[in-house]
Design an enzyme around this catalytic site. Sequence first.
Site, PDB file in Angstrom:
ATOM      1  N   ASP A 102      36.815  34.587  40.652  1.00  0.00           N
ATOM      2  CA  ASP A 102      36.377  34.360  39.267  1.00  0.00           C
ATOM      3  C   ASP A 102      37.456  34.766  38.267  1.00  0.00           C
ATOM      4  OD1 ASP A 102      36.128  37.056  39.902  1.00  0.00           O
ATOM      5  OD2 ASP A 102      34.110  37.293  39.094  1.00  0.00           O
ATOM      6  N   ASP A 105      42.432  40.466  37.428  1.00  0.00           N
ATOM      7  CA  ASP A 105      42.618  41.428  36.340  1.00  0.00           C
ATOM      8  C   ASP A 105      43.810  42.314  36.692  1.00  0.00           C
ATOM      9  OD1 ASP A 105      41.927  42.943  34.070  1.00  0.00           O
ATOM     10  OD2 ASP A 105      40.477  44.150  35.164  1.00  0.00           O
ATOM     11  N   LYS A 133      43.961  37.556  33.710  1.00  0.00           N
ATOM     12  CA  LYS A 133      44.334  38.466  32.608  1.00  0.00           C
ATOM     13  C   LYS A 133      45.716  39.046  32.913  1.00  0.00           C
ATOM     14  CE  LYS A 133      39.821  40.526  31.846  1.00  0.00           C
ATOM     15  NZ  LYS A 133      39.130  41.831  31.862  1.00  0.00           N
ATOM     16  N   ASP A 161      29.983  39.153  35.701  1.00  0.00           N
ATOM     17  CA  ASP A 161      28.930  40.081  35.278  1.00  0.00           C
ATOM     18  C   ASP A 161      29.455  41.280  34.527  1.00  0.00           C
ATOM     19  OD1 ASP A 161      30.221  41.227  37.666  1.00  0.00           O
ATOM     20  OD2 ASP A 161      28.645  42.741  37.518  1.00  0.00           O
TER      21      ASP A 161
HETATM   22  P1  IMP Z   1      41.063  43.524  39.804  1.00  0.00           P
HETATM   23  O1  IMP Z   1      41.063  44.227  41.119  1.00  0.00           O
HETATM   24  O2  IMP Z   1      41.308  44.498  38.677  1.00  0.00           O
HETATM   25  O3  IMP Z   1      41.986  42.342  39.709  1.00  0.00           O
HETATM   26  O4  IMP Z   1      39.574  43.072  39.549  1.00  0.00           O
HETATM   27  C1  IMP Z   1      39.079  41.906  40.051  1.00  0.00           C
HETATM   28  C2  IMP Z   1      37.576  41.882  39.925  1.00  0.00           C
HETATM   29  O5  IMP Z   1      37.124  42.666  38.820  1.00  0.00           O
HETATM   30  C3  IMP Z   1      37.084  40.488  39.635  1.00  0.00           C
HETATM   31  O6  IMP Z   1      36.787  39.809  40.819  1.00  0.00           O
HETATM   32  C4  IMP Z   1      35.847  40.731  38.824  1.00  0.00           C
HETATM   33  O7  IMP Z   1      34.725  40.900  39.664  1.00  0.00           O
HETATM   34  C5  IMP Z   1      36.095  42.033  38.114  1.00  0.00           C
HETATM   35  N1  IMP Z   1      36.509  41.809  36.716  1.00  0.00           N
HETATM   36  C6  IMP Z   1      37.731  41.984  36.181  1.00  0.00           C
HETATM   37  N2  IMP Z   1      37.749  41.679  34.880  1.00  0.00           N
HETATM   38  C7  IMP Z   1      36.493  41.282  34.588  1.00  0.00           C
HETATM   39  C8  IMP Z   1      35.875  40.804  33.379  1.00  0.00           C
HETATM   40  O8  IMP Z   1      36.472  40.671  32.297  1.00  0.00           O
HETATM   41  N3  IMP Z   1      34.565  40.479  33.495  1.00  0.00           N
HETATM   42  C9  IMP Z   1      33.841  40.588  34.645  1.00  0.00           C
HETATM   43  N4  IMP Z   1      34.392  41.008  35.790  1.00  0.00           N
HETATM   44  C10 IMP Z   1      35.702  41.371  35.755  1.00  0.00           C
HETATM   45 MG    MG Z   2      34.222  39.891  41.285  1.00  0.00          MG
END
Ligand code: IMP
Ligand code: MG
Length: 180
Positions: A102, A105, A133, A161
């Site tokens: 989805d 980040d 992002k 979510d």
């Molecule tokens: P990462 O490990 O920081 O890249 O996070 C990835 C996961 O964090 C994604 O699969 C989302 O489930 C969640 N996530 C990151 N940013 C958002 C956001 O803005 N809204 C909702 N879920 C987010």
């Molecule tokens: Mg997720």
Amino acid sequence: MPEQGLSGVLLSQEEIAEIVTRLGREITECYRDSDKELIVIGLLRGSFIFMADLVREIKCPMVTDFMTISSYGDSTISSGDVKVVMDLDESISDRDVLMVEDIIDTGNTFSKVVRMLENRSPASLRICTLLNKPSRRKVAVNIDFCGLDIPDEFVCGYGLDYAQKYRNVPYVGIYGGPTD
Ligand code: IMP
Ligand code: MG
């Protein structure tokens, strides 16, 4: 009118549909001539709505599977700890693997899942994310198909979510409520 708790619309249903159609076209083009079987893997739960729309825009033979990874709990900040809650049913060995996420980040979650799946000897492994992002990235992730780069806002809807809520909202909105 944005949903209660969401302060604005980042992507309307129409804009999402345009992005999904374009991604489907790019993915179809990429795999059309491959002699390997394509397996499209959705990371649950966030990708389930995007995945459902995306696979209908991919016009080549494929199978699907899902995997559940826990990363955040109910917080808006990635802990960096990644746990496989539900593994794949299918073998990915010698298959073309497309992972569907989805949002990417920090990259913490995804880079760990990618490393894990690379150890299972896929013929190829590519990544598709609806949202990205880049300003928040801590670990490099090589994205092959990207829907949209977005600013550093916490977004919800279309599968995404906050504390398990808002996944059913049909557009992507900016979360405007309290965070922990
Ligand atoms: P990462 O490990 O920081 O890249 O996070 C990835 C996961 O964090 C994604 O699969 C989302 O489930 C969640 N996530 C990151 N940013 C958002 C956001 O803005 N809204 C909702 N879920 C987010
Ligand atoms: Mg997720």
